[in-house]
Scaffold this motif. Sequence first.
Motif, PDB file in Angstrom:
ATOM      1  N   ASP A  73      34.222   0.209  21.537  1.00 39.72           N
ATOM      2  CA  ASP A  73      35.494  -0.497  21.382  1.00 39.72           C
ATOM      3  C   ASP A  73      35.311  -2.013  21.479  1.00 39.72           C
ATOM      4  O   ASP A  73      36.121  -2.774  20.927  1.00 39.72           O
ATOM      5  CB  ASP A  73      36.496  -0.034  22.448  1.00 39.72           C
ATOM      6  N   ALA A  74      34.291  -2.437  22.214  1.00 36.91           N
ATOM      7  CA  ALA A  74      34.048  -3.868  22.381  1.00 36.91           C
ATOM      8  C   ALA A  74      33.153  -4.441  21.293  1.00 36.91           C
ATOM      9  O   ALA A  74      32.981  -5.656  21.190  1.00 36.91           O
ATOM     10  CB  ALA A  74      33.414  -4.134  23.753  1.00 36.91           C
ATOM     11  N   ALA A  75      32.580  -3.558  20.461  1.00 32.28           N
ATOM     12  CA  ALA A  75      31.617  -4.003  19.450  1.00 32.28           C
ATOM     13  C   ALA A  75      32.183  -5.048  18.485  1.00 32.28           C
ATOM     14  O   ALA A  75      31.511  -6.043  18.193  1.00 32.28           O
ATOM     15  CB  ALA A  75      31.085  -2.795  18.685  1.00 32.28           C
ATOM     16  N   PRO A  76      33.413  -4.884  17.954  1.00 33.74           N
ATOM     17  CA  PRO A  76      33.937  -5.907  17.027  1.00 33.74           C
ATOM     18  C   PRO A  76      34.005  -7.296  17.663  1.00 33.74           C
ATOM     19  O   PRO A  76      33.669  -8.296  17.017  1.00 33.74           O
ATOM     20  CB  PRO A  76      35.332  -5.378  16.671  1.00 33.74           C
ATOM     21  N   ALA A  77      34.444  -7.348  18.928  1.00 35.50           N
ATOM     22  CA  ALA A  77      34.525  -8.647  19.609  1.00 35.50           C
ATOM     23  C   ALA A  77      33.135  -9.236  19.838  1.00 35.50           C
ATOM     24  O   ALA A  77      32.926 -10.443  19.695  1.00 35.50           O
ATOM     25  CB  ALA A  77      35.258  -8.502  20.942  1.00 35.50           C
ATOM     26  N   LEU A  78      32.172  -8.368  20.173  1.00 40.41           N
ATOM     27  CA  LEU A  78      30.804  -8.833  20.373  1.00 40.41           C
ATOM     28  C   LEU A  78      30.223  -9.392  19.069  1.00 40.41           C
ATOM     29  O   LEU A  78      29.533 -10.407  19.065  1.00 40.41           O
ATOM     30  CB  LEU A  78      29.932  -7.692  20.891  1.00 40.41           C
TER      31      LEU A  78
END
Length: 280
Positions: A73-78
């Motif tokens: 879920d955090a991959a796009p922000a990363l």
Amino acid sequence: MLTISEFSEMCHLPPQTLRFYHSEGLLVPADVNEQTGYRAYTFEQVEQAMLITTLRGTGMSVKLVRRALDEPDAAPALLQQHSAEVQRQRQAQDEAISDAREFFKSWPAVRLSHVPEMTVASKPVTGTWIGDSPHDWAEIDAAVTATVQNVVKTVESCGAVVSGTPWRAWAAETPEQERQWRTAEGQRWLVKIPITADEKTVTALPGDIEVQLFEARDELSIFIPGKSSMAKYGTALSRLFTHPLDAAFIDVSRMRQLLHDDGVETTAAICKLDETDMAG
């Protein structure tokens, strides 16, 4: 199950890379023989290897890739953060390439010039000091630029006209400045902006802007393209200090750095030796 060699060929990842990913907990084999240490992988792990290869191809570190896989879920922000960092790096590389071209096209040379008398608006730059790291110099440049913009806006709103290139100088013009602006972290800066203004305009300026008379003088100067750095500053000082002068010397207490759009011009006032000094 696939041997490490088979998995390596299928995923186009060298065995040493697979061993490294295993040690980092990024791509753990489905099975490791306790006696031989041989690694084995499943077909399902090919997809994971493909994703890892894609993420690594962006330039992401193993640590960041592992976090993206552990927290989908955090991959796009990363990825967005990493993209912004890549853009900053590309910009820095483009600037370095531009600097290198300028250096090889025309190496910075010291020149002698006469600077006429002028009126300047002066204001301290708070929160900065002469630093050693690139980060320090980036902060200095940002703070100096903000102060210059503030002074320009203020003097123009009061009716003054900016009449020359702004510069920065050490806040060491008087003993009071030395006490006020020299800190444990280092020496503070002042910005100076040449202006044309009548007495009424000068009176209207706020108290944090001091209007001074810059006396005419001869200077040595050297222009170095690109952003500021300690290495560039040291190069400028070295060139100025070693430039031959006839019966004269440079005054290090009266140095300044003119802020051009494409680089910084470091200057130093020249002091003539009088006959008495020469005889001594």
